[in-house]
Design a protein around this motif. Structure first.
Motif, PDB file in Angstrom:
ATOM      1  N   HIS A 166     -72.049  19.260 -26.038  1.00 18.23           N
ATOM      2  CA  HIS A 166     -71.366  17.959 -25.958  1.00 18.23           C
ATOM      3  C   HIS A 166     -72.362  16.793 -25.834  1.00 18.23           C
ATOM      4  CE1 HIS A 166     -67.931  20.619 -25.550  1.00 18.23           C
ATOM      5  NE2 HIS A 166     -68.639  21.253 -24.652  1.00 18.23           N
TER       6      HIS A 166
ATOM      7  N   ASP B 241     -67.058  25.057 -19.630  1.00 18.28           N
ATOM      8  CA  ASP B 241     -65.794  24.523 -20.102  1.00 18.28           C
ATOM      9  C   ASP B 241     -64.626  24.683 -19.148  1.00 18.28           C
ATOM     10  OD1 ASP B 241     -65.324  23.445 -23.025  1.00 18.28           O
ATOM     11  OD2 ASP B 241     -67.185  24.602 -22.924  1.00 18.28           O
TER      12      ASP B 241
ATOM     13  N   GLU C 107     -68.718  18.017 -18.055  1.00 15.46           N
ATOM     14  CA  GLU C 107     -69.486  19.135 -18.614  1.00 15.46           C
ATOM     15  C   GLU C 107     -70.792  18.653 -19.242  1.00 15.46           C
ATOM     16  OE1 GLU C 107     -67.451  21.258 -21.703  1.00 15.46           O
ATOM     17  OE2 GLU C 107     -69.018  22.784 -21.886  1.00 15.46           O
TER      18      GLU C 107
ATOM     19  N   HIS D 207     -72.865  25.685 -21.760  1.00 16.45           N
ATOM     20  CA  HIS D 207     -71.567  25.022 -21.565  1.00 16.45           C
ATOM     21  C   HIS D 207     -70.996  25.317 -20.186  1.00 16.45           C
ATOM     22  CE1 HIS D 207     -70.839  23.726 -25.782  1.00 16.45           C
ATOM     23  NE2 HIS D 207     -71.833  24.592 -25.965  1.00 16.45           N
TER      24      HIS D 207
ATOM     25  N   GLU E 294     -64.724  24.585 -28.793  1.00 19.70           N
ATOM     26  CA  GLU E 294     -66.108  24.119 -28.976  1.00 19.70           C
ATOM     27  C   GLU E 294     -66.312  23.510 -30.355  1.00 19.70           C
ATOM     28  OE1 GLU E 294     -67.888  23.637 -26.682  1.00 19.70           O
ATOM     29  OE2 GLU E 294     -67.491  25.115 -25.126  1.00 19.70           O
TER      30      GLU E 294
HETATM   31 ZN   LIG Z   1     -68.365  23.146 -23.903  1.00 17.58          ZN
END
Ligand SMILES: [Zn+2]
Length: 441
Positions: free
Chosen positions: A217, A288, A232, A286, A320
């Motif tokens: 991200h 999430d 995140e 990640h 994603e």
């Molecule tokens: Zn993610």
């Protein structure tokens, strides 16, 4: 950072609706600006103008001094647009300042004073996730700087050091021969080829292990947001930086980040960066959210070419892969097409190696906390599609779970996580030493 507060978002949205309602008095077609954002980075700076209806704009670049003049039709100069002026950071690599003014009754002019000439890309994005319509200006440098030069220079320095170490070792070895009793014959001195340097030193010269670390991200795409607001994109950047520093302390290993700031990097671009350094491993980090708030634990994913290993894995991959939509890519940019075509050539060998490294990492993560699944899962993650680089995506924890959000914030927990990731990566390379890299960097 440059995000408008939710309250402001609502208020502006409300005004936009109001303007539409009173269309008869002439404000009908004025677009309401919801928010403006600036995302500076060495790679490119992005200006986003979010509005409740699609905007029409034209941009032209002028020289002496360098500036980009953007005219936006059918908008009134309002506070949201004026905010742009204060959102330029002094350390922005491209933008010196922004000026705004009502150029004509229905046209707002933005003048972006530039620190260097740019290659601007303008594109619009349809409403998606929490966003309304977005008008995007990406200011790229006219000459693409090589963000990897530093890494390569670093690598060369490390190699020179290693070579020096070998020379020293060789010197010592030859020295020890000299000191040995002279052979009876007067045959010419033989070079001590067979017993050259120790295997460890030889390996250092042969190759440096390069690991691409990919913090998920960034910029317009915050990723998942925890119950108390932890984003995140921020936590994975912190973990990725710590992992880079940790791996760089390993002899013979160099790590690079696909992004080292808060800006969006398209998925194919992340893969391209890894391939440009001929990375031996790609690790996407990640944290999430999940469908169920109580879901917890770490998971590791590899690519799949024939369907996902579970419904949850498929869901996660779709989530994603939506990053490009939220983060915003210019779909007309030619390189994106070329890259996507290339990335469809994923190989079974890559997946086999990815599963191996995934298992090692998962094995170490077990010591840090819960595992969501004991096996490496597989699904069609776009970011794992480098055809020639073992690639894994690590979901370090579920930020949607209040306990795990708290842990993710905790520096000690982050350190343990980084140690586990580094240990897993180390074990993989110990068992699967990479082949010599072609020297065409
Ligand atoms: Zn993610």
């Amino acid at each position: 950072m440059t995000e408008a507060s939710p309250a402001r978002r609502r208020a502006l949205g409300g005004l936009g609706a109001l303007a539409l309602a009173f269309g008869v008095v002439g404000a009908a077609h004025a677009r309401g600006i919801v928010a403006v954002r600036v995302w500076p980075a060495d790679e490119y700076t992005r200006i986003t103008i979010e509005s409740d209806a699609a905007l029409r704009a034209s941009a032209q670049q002028l020289g002496g001094p360098d500036r980009l003049v953007i005219d936006i039709d059918d908008v009134e100069l309002d506070d949201a647009l004026r905010e742009l002026v204060g959102k330029v950071r002094p350390d922005d690599p491209f933008i010196a300042a922004v000026r705004v003014g009502q150029y004509q009754p229905r046209v707002v002019r933005l003048v972006v004073d530039l620190k260097q000439p740019v290659q601007p890309q303008q594109f619009a994005l349809e409403p998606v996730a929490a966003y309304r319509h977005r008008l995007v200006f990406d200011l790229h440098p006219t000459v693409e700087p090589d963000p990897l030069l530093a890494l390569i220079r670093d690598k060369e320095r490390a190699e020179q050091q290693a070579q020096r170490a070998v020379r020293d070792a060789l010197g010592e070895f030859i020295g020890s021969l000299d000191r040995a009793p002279a052979p009876a014959s007067s045959a010419p001195v033989q070079t001590p080829a067979p017993r050259a340097p120790s295997p460890t030193l030889q390996k250092k010269i042969d190759r440096l292990i390069v690991v691409a670390i990919d913090p998920g991200h960034g910029g317009e795409d915050p990723g998942a947001i925890g119950p108390t607001g932890l984003r995140e994109k921020d936590v994975v950047l912190a973990v990725a930086r710590a992992l880079r520093d940790r791996l760089n302390r390993e002899p013979g290993m160099r790590a690079m980040l696909t992004r080292d700031a808060d800006y969006f990097v398209p998925l194919h671009e992340r893969v391209r960066k890894a391939r440009r350094v001929q990375a031996d491993l790609f690790v996407s980090i990640h944290a999430d959210a999940f469908m169920r708030r109580e879901a917890r634990g770490a998971s590791v994913y590899a690519l799949s070419t024939n369907g996902a290993s579970s419904a949850a894995a498929r869901w996660m991959a779709q989530r994603e892969n939506a990053s490009d939509l939220v983060g915003g890519i210019n779909v007309r940019a030619a390189d994106a097409h070329v890259m996507r075509a290339l990335l469809d050539m994923s190989t079974t060998a890559q997946i086999k190696d990815s599963l191996k490294v995934g298992r090692e990492v998962l094995g170490q993560m077990r010591h840090v906390g819960h595992l969501h699944k004991r096996e490496v899962e597989q699904a069609g993650f776009a970011v794992l599609k480098a055809p020639d680089i073992p690639s894994i995506l690590v979901e370090t924890a579920f930020i949607s779970n209040p306990d795990e959000e708290r842990k993710l914030r905790d520096a000690r927990y982050q350190r343990r996580l980084v140690d586990a990731l580094a240990a897993g990566i180390g074990r993989y390379f110990a068992k699967n030493p990479p082949l010599a890299r072609s020297r065409t960097l």
